[in-house]
Write a protein that holds these residues in place. Structure first.
Motif, mmCIF file in Angstrom:
data_model
loop_
_atom_site.group_PDB
_atom_site.id
_atom_site.type_symbol
_atom_site.label_atom_id
_atom_site.label_comp_id
_atom_site.label_asym_id
_atom_site.label_seq_id
_atom_site.Cartn_x
_atom_site.Cartn_y
_atom_site.Cartn_z
ATOM 1 N N ARG A 1 10.597 -57.397 32.303
ATOM 2 C CA ARG A 1 12.056 -56.991 32.802
ATOM 3 C C ARG A 1 11.803 -56.095 33.942
ATOM 4 O O ARG A 1 12.302 -56.174 35.138
ATOM 5 N N GLY A 2 10.947 -54.996 33.664
ATOM 6 C CA GLY A 2 10.853 -53.738 34.699
ATOM 7 C C GLY A 2 10.142 -54.212 36.168
ATOM 8 O O GLY A 2 10.144 -53.730 36.869
ATOM 9 N N ARG A 3 9.359 -55.215 36.048
ATOM 10 C CA ARG A 3 8.291 -55.545 37.349
ATOM 11 C C ARG A 3 8.909 -57.055 37.862
ATOM 12 O O ARG A 3 8.507 -57.530 39.017
ATOM 13 N N ALA A 4 9.809 -57.740 37.159
ATOM 14 C CA ALA A 4 10.209 -59.258 37.595
ATOM 15 C C ALA A 4 11.306 -58.981 38.438
ATOM 16 O O ALA A 4 12.301 -58.144 38.428
ATOM 17 N N ASN A 5 11.297 -60.076 39.405
ATOM 18 C CA ASN A 5 12.496 -60.385 40.126
ATOM 19 C C ASN A 5 12.744 -61.683 39.697
ATOM 20 O O ASN A 5 12.175 -62.698 40.079
ATOM 21 N N LEU A 6 13.931 -61.778 38.764
ATOM 22 C CA LEU A 6 14.395 -63.099 38.161
ATOM 23 C C LEU A 6 14.559 -64.151 39.256
ATOM 24 O O LEU A 6 14.150 -65.323 38.811
ATOM 25 N N ALA A 7 15.445 -63.905 40.069
ATOM 26 C CA ALA A 7 15.764 -64.969 41.096
ATOM 27 C C ALA A 7 14.358 -65.657 41.907
ATOM 28 O O ALA A 7 14.222 -66.902 41.803
ATOM 29 N N LEU A 8 13.331 -64.760 42.020
ATOM 30 C CA LEU A 8 12.160 -65.234 42.806
ATOM 31 C C LEU A 8 11.271 -65.834 41.578
ATOM 32 O O LEU A 8 10.759 -66.904 41.888
ATOM 33 N N ALA A 9 11.223 -65.344 40.330
ATOM 34 C CA ALA A 9 10.512 -66.147 39.358
ATOM 35 C C ALA A 9 11.185 -67.477 39.104
ATOM 36 O O ALA A 9 10.437 -68.486 38.815
ATOM 37 N N ARG A 10 12.447 -67.730 38.987
ATOM 38 C CA ARG A 10 12.835 -69.165 38.966
ATOM 39 C C ARG A 10 12.467 -69.958 39.992
ATOM 40 O O ARG A 10 12.376 -70.840 39.757
ATOM 41 N N HIS A 11 12.660 -69.444 41.074
ATOM 42 C CA HIS A 11 12.211 -70.031 42.384
ATOM 43 C C HIS A 11 10.903 -70.739 42.232
ATOM 44 O O HIS A 11 10.347 -71.895 42.392
ATOM 45 N N GLN A 12 10.061 -69.812 41.950
ATOM 46 C CA GLN A 12 8.592 -70.018 41.855
ATOM 47 C C GLN A 12 8.100 -70.756 40.772
ATOM 48 O O GLN A 12 7.561 -71.671 40.933
ATOM 49 N N LEU A 13 8.961 -70.749 39.688
ATOM 50 C CA LEU A 13 8.625 -71.761 38.289
ATOM 51 C C LEU A 13 8.875 -72.995 38.803
ATOM 52 O O LEU A 13 8.408 -73.957 38.415
ATOM 53 N N ARG A 14 10.148 -73.038 39.495
ATOM 54 C CA ARG A 14 10.578 -74.705 39.897
ATOM 55 C C ARG A 14 9.519 -75.152 40.858
ATOM 56 O O ARG A 14 9.293 -76.425 40.680
ATOM 57 N N SER A 15 8.999 -74.371 41.710
ATOM 58 C CA SER A 15 8.089 -75.024 42.722
ATOM 59 C C SER A 15 6.769 -75.417 41.881
ATOM 60 O O SER A 15 6.148 -76.386 42.210
ATOM 61 N N ILE A 16 6.250 -74.597 40.819
ATOM 62 C CA ILE A 16 5.280 -75.193 40.154
ATOM 63 C C ILE A 16 5.387 -76.205 39.420
ATOM 64 O O ILE A 16 4.624 -77.048 39.246
ATOM 65 N N GLU A 17 6.708 -76.296 38.949
ATOM 66 C CA GLU A 17 6.939 -77.525 38.140
ATOM 67 C C GLU A 17 6.841 -78.578 39.133
ATOM 68 O O GLU A 17 6.227 -79.994 38.799
#
Length: 123
Positions: free
Chosen positions: A102-118
């Motif tokens: 949580r201290g190093r992550a950008n949640l919005a960007l992580a969600r976007h990147q995970l969607r792209s990987i899917e």
């Protein structure tokens, strides 16, 4: 299109990523996993999060919602856990699981990147 190994490696490049799994929510088994730590057993996480996905699917059905799950976020004191059921061809019954610091992550960007990987994942 990316295969599972490539997709898992891409998931671990997301800022703050601690562990990545592709799991089957029918069996609770991890089909592939990368990362983790002594405090985060990815095989246990895959099995436990299977119950989370199943519970949410039952809730959607009981409420008679004509919806699909885009993702499920679990926020802990020091981590985010993202669960993303696969919707593409060949992905039925599978989900992506990503644990983030949580201290190093950008949640919005992580969600976007995970969607792209899917979108690129081919099972």
């Amino acid at each position: 299109m990316a295969n599972m190994d490539v997709s898992l490696k891409e998931m671990l490049t997301i800022d703050g990523a601690v562990g990545a799994v592709v799991a089957d929510y029918g069996s609770g088994m991890a089909l592939g996993a990368l990362g983790g730590s002594k405090d985060l057993d990815l095989q246990v996480a895959a099995a436990a999060n299977t119950e989370v996905v199943r519970a949410k699917l039952r809730a959607i059905e009981a409420l008679q919602l004509n919806e699909t799950i885009e993702d499920i976020l679990i926020t802990l004191g020091s981590q985010y856990h993202l669960i993303r059921p696969l919707t593409g061809r060949g992905g039925k019954g599978l989900f992506l699981y990503l644990a983030l610091d949580r201290g190093r992550a950008n949640l919005a960007l992580a969600r976007h990147q995970l969607r792209s990987i899917e979108d690129r994942l081919e099972i």
